[in-house]
Structures are given as structure tokens and as C-alpha cells.
Design a protein around this motif. Structure first.
Motif, PDB file in Angstrom:
ATOM      1  N   SER B  15      31.960 -30.588  -1.738  1.00  0.00           N
ATOM      2  CA  SER B  15      33.273 -30.597  -2.398  1.00  0.00           C
ATOM      3  C   SER B  15      33.651 -29.187  -2.837  1.00  0.00           C
ATOM      4  N   PHE B  16      32.691 -28.497  -3.433  1.00  0.00           N
ATOM      5  CA  PHE B  16      32.975 -27.138  -3.908  1.00  0.00           C
ATOM      6  C   PHE B  16      33.211 -26.193  -2.741  1.00  0.00           C
ATOM      7  N   LYS B  17      32.490 -26.403  -1.649  1.00  0.00           N
ATOM      8  CA  LYS B  17      32.700 -25.560  -0.471  1.00  0.00           C
ATOM      9  C   LYS B  17      34.131 -25.706   0.026  1.00  0.00           C
ATOM     10  N   ALA B  18      34.636 -26.913   0.001  1.00  0.00           N
ATOM     11  CA  ALA B  18      36.011 -27.142   0.445  1.00  0.00           C
ATOM     12  C   ALA B  18      37.016 -26.383  -0.411  1.00  0.00           C
ATOM     13  N   LEU B  19      36.671 -26.167  -1.676  1.00  0.00           N
ATOM     14  CA  LEU B  19      37.577 -25.475  -2.598  1.00  0.00           C
ATOM     15  C   LEU B  19      37.263 -23.986  -2.708  1.00  0.00           C
ATOM     16  N   SER B  20      36.315 -23.509  -1.910  1.00  0.00           N
ATOM     17  CA  SER B  20      35.856 -22.122  -2.033  1.00  0.00           C
ATOM     18  C   SER B  20      36.714 -21.144  -1.229  1.00  0.00           C
ATOM     19  N   ASN B  21      37.641 -21.669  -0.447  1.00  0.00           N
ATOM     20  CA  ASN B  21      38.556 -20.814   0.299  1.00  0.00           C
ATOM     21  C   ASN B  21      39.913 -20.800  -0.413  1.00  0.00           C
ATOM     22  N   PRO B  22      40.462 -19.606  -0.696  1.00  0.00           N
ATOM     23  CA  PRO B  22      41.703 -19.506  -1.466  1.00  0.00           C
ATOM     24  C   PRO B  22      42.835 -20.329  -0.867  1.00  0.00           C
TER      25      PRO B  22
END
Lengths: 114, 114
Positions: B15-22
DNA sequence: ACTATAATTCGAAATATGTCGAACTATAGA
DNA sequence: TCTATAGTTCGACATATTTCGAATTATAGT
């Protein structure tokens, strides 16, 4: 619109990037678990683990562990402080608060491009 | 210990990886902004944007946009649904709730290795 | 001064990610 | 059926990430 708090998209995405690796998430989560159940960490309830302790259940080389700690630190999620031979690590409660607020929908993206 | 909820470290890190790109964070954040200020999205307050609308202020190629939407979807953060020529995207409020709870310290890492 | 423990720095290697353009599919309307 | 619009798939390429081992620094104790 004006009573929303805003955040910097790039800065926030860097926080999430720091948590996007399972090993780093485990480290962070262990530090987070020092808080009272159901409450966010407040400055006076945070406790700490040293680098070695955080790596105990992780199966990574010391150099890798050190690298991950630094990533969490650069993202502003944790702070460190030398104590003799050990480096103590602890959560930054303010950062955690911001992340929680993001998912509560109470802060909005501040558009940094154009 | 036993009255904590647990989470899967790998699933949460994804989940965090999905949100790690601006760019992806901006997409997600736009979908999140449909909620009432100060409250989490609930199933009956979520609204939607179609893929094209989400890419409007993003400066990426359509193929890149499509890729990002898919990543958010695979991470379980958003759902999609065709509506004529458009694909409507909307937040999964349950996932958002879990992420918020993680930062509240009310759920603990479930160790999946060893 | 020497040794052991804790942690970091450096360089290398394998793998993953972000992005694009070109070609493609799906749908609505003329 | 033809065309325009919305979105996807594929292959390629540059860049970033994860991880390690070897060498190094910092500290405490003998």
C-alpha cells in the motif's frame, strides 16, 4: 478549501517510500508499538530501540540494516541519538500525526508543479 | 497483545509503495478529497473521477497514467468501474481506514517470516 | 594500547520502477 | 459502418532500489 491543512506531495511521497520496503516497515512498526493501544505516540510516551535490537528479527546484513535506518531518518520518520556504543532510534510523533491526518482526509495536497 | 488487530507486513508495505510515487500520491489524494473535512471516507460519501480527469494536472503520458491507476488498484487502494467510454475511479474506504489505524498504533505487525 | 562490540561507509551486482511512444481495444455517436 | 474519444498493452530504456561483503570508525572495558 481554506480551512484545510496542506502538505507537500513530494515530501509525503518520500515518507511512504520509506515505508514501502517490508523490512523498513517492520522496523518502523516496532518503534511505533511503544505507544498506548489506540492512541498516537505523544512526545512523552515514545521509547526507543537501538539499531541492533531493531535488526534482531529481520535477516538482513548489518550494513543493510544501517542503510534502512538512514532511509527512515532521511524521510523524517525516526530520530536517532548515540548512547555509548549504541545508537538509539525513536519515532517522530509529529510526522506520524501528519500521516494519520492525511488518511483522515483533513489535509490536502499542495500542488508543487506548474 | 491479544486485543491488538494485526496486519500483514508485506501487504501494508505494498500500500505504501503505491503511494510512494508523487504522481500516484496526487491521484490518490484527489480521490481522497471527496470526503468530508476531518472525517474518513465512508462507503456512502465516496465520489469518483474518471482516469482522464485524474491525469489532467499530472504531465504524464496516457500510458503512464494508466499504469499508475493499475498500481493503485493492485494495492487495493482504489476500485474502478466502466461507465460508457470512461473508467470511473474511487477510493476503497476500508483500506484507508486500515492505513489510518496503522498510524494510530492500534494495529500491530504480524510477522510473516520464520 | 589492545580487544570486542556496535554501527557505518563504500563499491558492486541483481532487480524493480517510471516513463515513453506506437499499436491496440472499447464505446458512443453520426 | 466510419470516426472520434477514452483508455490499455507492449516493448524499450534510463534510473533507482535492495542487498551484500569488506573495510572502516566509534566507544567501552581490560
Amino acid at each position: 478549501m481554506s480551512n484545510y491543512r496542506t502538505f507537500d506531495t513530494v515530501e509525503l511521497s518520500e515518507s511512504f517510500k520509506a515505508l514501502s520496503n517490508p523490512n523498513r516497515l517492520q522496523i518502523f512498526s516496532r518503534l511505533l508499538s511503544c505507544c498506548e493501544p489506540g492512541t498516537a505516540c505523544s512526545a512523552d510516551t515514545v521509547s526507543s530501540f537501538c539499531v541492533g535490537e531493531l535488526g534482531e528479527d529481520l535477516a538482513v546484513a548489518p550494513s543493510t540494516l544501517s542503510h534502512h535506518i538512514k532511509e527512515l531518518q532521511h524521510a523524517g520518520l525516526i530520530k536517532t541519538q548515540r548512547n555509548g556504543k549504541n545508537i538509539e532510534c525513536f519515532i517522530d510523533p509529529n510526522k506520524v500525526k501528519i500521516l494519520k491526518e492525511f488518511f483522515s482526509g483533513s489535509i490536502l495536497a499542495k500542488d508543487t508543479e506548474n
